[in-house]
Design a protein around this motif. Sequence first.
Motif, PDB file in Angstrom:
ATOM      1  N   LEU A 238      48.596  60.319   9.579  1.00  0.00           N
ATOM      2  CA  LEU A 238      47.900  59.486  10.553  1.00  0.00           C
ATOM      3  C   LEU A 238      47.063  58.416   9.856  1.00  0.00           C
ATOM      4  O   LEU A 238      47.017  57.262  10.300  1.00  0.00           O
ATOM      5  CB  LEU A 238      47.014  60.366  11.437  1.00  0.00           C
ATOM      6  N   LYS A 239      46.408  58.779   8.753  1.00  0.00           N
ATOM      7  CA  LYS A 239      45.603  57.806   8.008  1.00  0.00           C
ATOM      8  C   LYS A 239      46.459  56.677   7.461  1.00  0.00           C
ATOM      9  O   LYS A 239      46.038  55.514   7.448  1.00  0.00           O
ATOM     10  CB  LYS A 239      44.877  58.502   6.851  1.00  0.00           C
ATOM     11  N   ASN A 240      47.660  57.030   6.998  1.00  0.00           N
ATOM     12  CA  ASN A 240      48.537  56.027   6.382  1.00  0.00           C
ATOM     13  C   ASN A 240      49.257  55.162   7.401  1.00  0.00           C
ATOM     14  O   ASN A 240      49.760  54.094   7.049  1.00  0.00           O
ATOM     15  CB  ASN A 240      49.568  56.711   5.477  1.00  0.00           C
ATOM     16  N   SER A 241      49.330  55.613   8.652  1.00  0.00           N
ATOM     17  CA  SER A 241      50.100  54.872   9.657  1.00  0.00           C
ATOM     18  C   SER A 241      49.225  54.150  10.678  1.00  0.00           C
ATOM     19  O   SER A 241      49.737  53.487  11.565  1.00  0.00           O
ATOM     20  CB  SER A 241      51.057  55.826  10.390  1.00  0.00           C
ATOM     21  N   SER A 244      41.710  52.303  10.072  1.00  0.00           N
ATOM     22  CA  SER A 244      40.584  53.232   9.990  1.00  0.00           C
ATOM     23  C   SER A 244      39.940  53.441  11.361  1.00  0.00           C
ATOM     24  O   SER A 244      39.490  54.543  11.699  1.00  0.00           O
ATOM     25  CB  SER A 244      39.540  52.717   8.998  1.00  0.00           C
ATOM     26  N   GLY A 245      39.917  52.394  12.185  1.00  0.00           N
ATOM     27  CA  GLY A 245      39.354  52.510  13.525  1.00  0.00           C
ATOM     28  C   GLY A 245      40.178  53.408  14.425  1.00  0.00           C
ATOM     29  O   GLY A 245      39.638  54.212  15.193  1.00  0.00           O
ATOM     30  N   LEU A 288      30.125  55.120  15.907  1.00  0.00           N
ATOM     31  CA  LEU A 288      30.821  55.056  14.611  1.00  0.00           C
ATOM     32  C   LEU A 288      32.268  54.610  14.781  1.00  0.00           C
ATOM     33  O   LEU A 288      32.767  53.794  14.003  1.00  0.00           O
ATOM     34  CB  LEU A 288      30.765  56.438  13.931  1.00  0.00           C
ATOM     35  N   VAL A 289      32.925  55.148  15.802  1.00  0.00           N
ATOM     36  CA  VAL A 289      34.312  54.736  16.103  1.00  0.00           C
ATOM     37  C   VAL A 289      34.360  53.251  16.405  1.00  0.00           C
ATOM     38  O   VAL A 289      35.249  52.532  15.932  1.00  0.00           O
ATOM     39  CB  VAL A 289      34.877  55.554  17.287  1.00  0.00           C
ATOM     40  N   GLU A 292      33.969  51.217  13.224  1.00  0.00           N
ATOM     41  CA  GLU A 292      35.214  51.266  12.431  1.00  0.00           C
ATOM     42  C   GLU A 292      36.266  50.380  13.058  1.00  0.00           C
ATOM     43  O   GLU A 292      37.029  49.701  12.358  1.00  0.00           O
ATOM     44  CB  GLU A 292      35.722  52.708  12.354  1.00  0.00           C
ATOM     45  N   ARG A 293      36.310  50.378  14.374  1.00  0.00           N
ATOM     46  CA  ARG A 293      37.309  49.584  15.094  1.00  0.00           C
ATOM     47  C   ARG A 293      37.072  48.076  14.934  1.00  0.00           C
ATOM     48  O   ARG A 293      37.997  47.314  14.704  1.00  0.00           O
ATOM     49  CB  ARG A 293      37.267  49.964  16.572  1.00  0.00           C
ATOM     50  N   THR A 294      35.813  47.685  15.025  1.00  0.00           N
ATOM     51  CA  THR A 294      35.487  46.264  14.977  1.00  0.00           C
ATOM     52  C   THR A 294      35.202  45.766  13.562  1.00  0.00           C
ATOM     53  O   THR A 294      35.096  44.558  13.331  1.00  0.00           O
ATOM     54  CB  THR A 294      34.261  45.961  15.855  1.00  0.00           C
ATOM     55  N   GLY A 295      35.050  46.713  12.610  1.00  0.00           N
ATOM     56  CA  GLY A 295      34.763  46.319  11.237  1.00  0.00           C
ATOM     57  C   GLY A 295      33.348  45.852  11.024  1.00  0.00           C
ATOM     58  O   GLY A 295      33.043  45.141  10.056  1.00  0.00           O
TER      59      GLY A 295
END
Length: 296
Positions: A238-241, A244-245, A288-289, A292-295
């Motif tokens: 999942l991390k590789n596909s 990060s968000g 936090l999500v 991560e989503r918006t950077g």
Amino acid sequence: MYLKRPAGGLAFCLFYLASCFTNKYVLSVLKFTYPTLFQGWQTLVGGLLLHVSWKLGWVEISLCSRSDILSWLPASALFVGIIYAGSRALSRLPIPVFLTVHNAAEVITCGFQKFVQKEQTSLLKVCSSLFLLVAAVCLPLCDTQFDPNGYLWAFIHLICLGAYKVFHKLWKPSSLSDLDQQYINYVFSVVLLASASHPAGDLFTALDFPFLYFYRFHGSCCASGLLGFFLMLHTAKLKNSTTSGQYAAWSFLAKVITASLSPLFFVMTANILTISCLVIGGVGEVLLVYTERTGT
């Protein structure tokens, strides 16, 4: 959309839920509280399955540089601390409480970035860390099932996890993939935990375990090893596909499902203050999500 690749994400959530529940059943219901043996078993199964998968060509592992392997060993030592302290804590604390303290490891990462690396940190991320910190610190004060040893091991788990994340952030050689790192973690953990089982007293004390010859204990231990391996595999996939968000969103969903369903299967007593702390921790995770989503 926050949640993409639904098949992989839902599989990750399912394995997260099943793995957490199985571990909780072995540790709290059966009361097999011998972490050097239980975590040693899980890492042995995970290591063997990963090795077989590698040899069959199902996954790619490349351990060509001895210097990279040696430089990763401090992280492997922290990994042992994470799983050992986590096992101790989960045996004593309800799953929602454990996950709330577990999530506060992000505070260490954020603090390191802001005060050590002097990185620009958004106000939203700082607020997220503060929510997570407040929830983790206030929970022991509000918990009607307060267990000092459980919280002590939970905070040791938190520190090891935070340090592991910081080390992973600083150490970024291209030669070791996530699966390479996990393979080293497994091998190191098996050796260290096997060596520690006798000095810790677990090796012979476990012989008096009342369910030692019961099929439900054997089945639960086998399930915990298999589920832990598949969770690790789906986490790496999942991390590789995903971004990060997106991964953070799936991870949050898995924790919410697990924490919400756990009181239906395991005993948990909570008051308004305890629930408020859990909600505050959840708000911190949502922020936090979003960061991560918006950077940001």
